[in-house]
Design a protein around this motif. Structure first.
Motif, short mmCIF file in Angstrom:
data_model
loop_
_atom_site.label_atom_id
_atom_site.label_comp_id
_atom_site.label_asym_id
_atom_site.label_seq_id
_atom_site.Cartn_x
_atom_site.Cartn_y
_atom_site.Cartn_z
N UNK A 6 90.05 28.75 31.71
CA UNK A 6 89.94 28.03 32.78
C UNK A 6 90.74 26.88 32.92
N UNK A 7 91.45 26.64 34.08
CA UNK A 7 92.60 25.30 34.09
C UNK A 7 91.55 24.14 35.26
N UNK A 8 91.43 22.92 34.64
CA UNK A 8 91.16 21.94 35.28
C UNK A 8 92.15 20.87 35.50
N UNK A 9 92.48 20.46 36.62
CA UNK A 9 93.39 19.23 36.50
C UNK A 9 92.44 17.91 36.95
N UNK A 10 92.82 16.77 36.34
CA UNK A 10 92.34 15.58 36.93
C UNK A 10 93.36 14.39 36.72
N UNK A 11 92.96 13.60 37.29
CA UNK A 11 93.82 12.23 37.22
C UNK A 11 94.97 12.67 37.89
N UNK A 12 94.94 13.14 39.36
CA UNK A 12 96.08 14.00 39.81
C UNK A 12 96.80 12.48 40.78
N UNK A 46 100.82 29.09 40.58
CA UNK A 46 100.10 29.95 41.45
C UNK A 46 99.08 28.87 42.10
N UNK A 47 98.55 27.92 41.50
CA UNK A 47 97.58 26.97 41.86
C UNK A 47 98.19 26.17 43.13
N UNK A 72 99.24 17.43 29.67
CA UNK A 72 99.84 16.78 30.74
C UNK A 72 100.69 17.65 31.43
N UNK A 73 100.78 17.65 32.88
CA UNK A 73 101.51 18.47 33.66
C UNK A 73 102.13 17.92 34.66
N UNK A 74 103.22 18.40 35.20
CA UNK A 74 104.04 17.70 36.23
C UNK A 74 104.44 18.88 37.28
N UNK A 75 104.41 18.68 38.46
CA UNK A 75 104.88 19.62 39.52
C UNK A 75 105.83 19.04 40.37
N UNK A 76 107.10 19.31 40.34
CA UNK A 76 108.09 18.69 41.12
C UNK A 76 108.05 19.34 42.43
N UNK A 77 108.63 18.45 43.56
CA UNK A 77 108.70 18.75 44.78
C UNK A 77 109.93 20.26 45.05
#
Length: 135
Positions: A6-12, A46-47, A72-77
């Motif tokens: 299960x993956x949860x992202x927070x502090x987006x 995918x998310x 920590x994760x980053x999603x670039x434009x």
């Protein structure tokens, strides 16, 4: 590896200056030691409905007792933004850049100090040779 995670992202946070979304990732992985970053990048792409090359993950720590990791994760434009702002070592990890091979730090310093010991006309000749080699 068929165990569910299960993956949860927070502090987006949306960071417009660096063209990315950044967040803390909580990964719950019972019955597994940990989850590979490559697998996490696939699931996050995918998310967030982006290419895998636009996603960067790092800094994971597994909690004592296992079953949960936080990183920590980053999603670039875009992939171009990722190549522009990501550190070179991470781009090399993801296969988006090639590693620059150079002499070890100590060897570079030793070469510099050996060059300091050359005097007079010999020094001029050494500088000319070095200049010709670099051209």
């Amino acid at each position: 590896m068929s165990d569910a995670i299960t993956i949860r992202t927070r502090k987006v946070l949306s960071n417009a200056l660096l063209s990315r979304r950044q967040f803390v990732i909580d990964v719950i992985h019972p019955n597994r030691a940990n989850v590979s970053k490559d697998e996490l990048r696939e699931q996050l792409s995918a998310l967030y409905k982006v290419e895998k090359d636009q996603v960067s993950v790092f800094g994971f720590r597994t909690q004592y007792g296992g079953g949960k990791s936080t990183g920590f994760g980053l999603v670039y434009n875009s992939v171009a933004d990722a190549k522009k702002f990501e550190p070179a070592y991470r781009l090399v990890r993801y296969g988006l850049a090639t590693k620059v091979e150079k002499a070890a730090r100590q060897q570079r310093k030793q070469k510099k100090n050996r060059g300091k010991k050359i005097f007079g006309t010999e020094r001029k000749a050494a500088k000319k040779a070095a200049k010709r080699a670099s051209d």
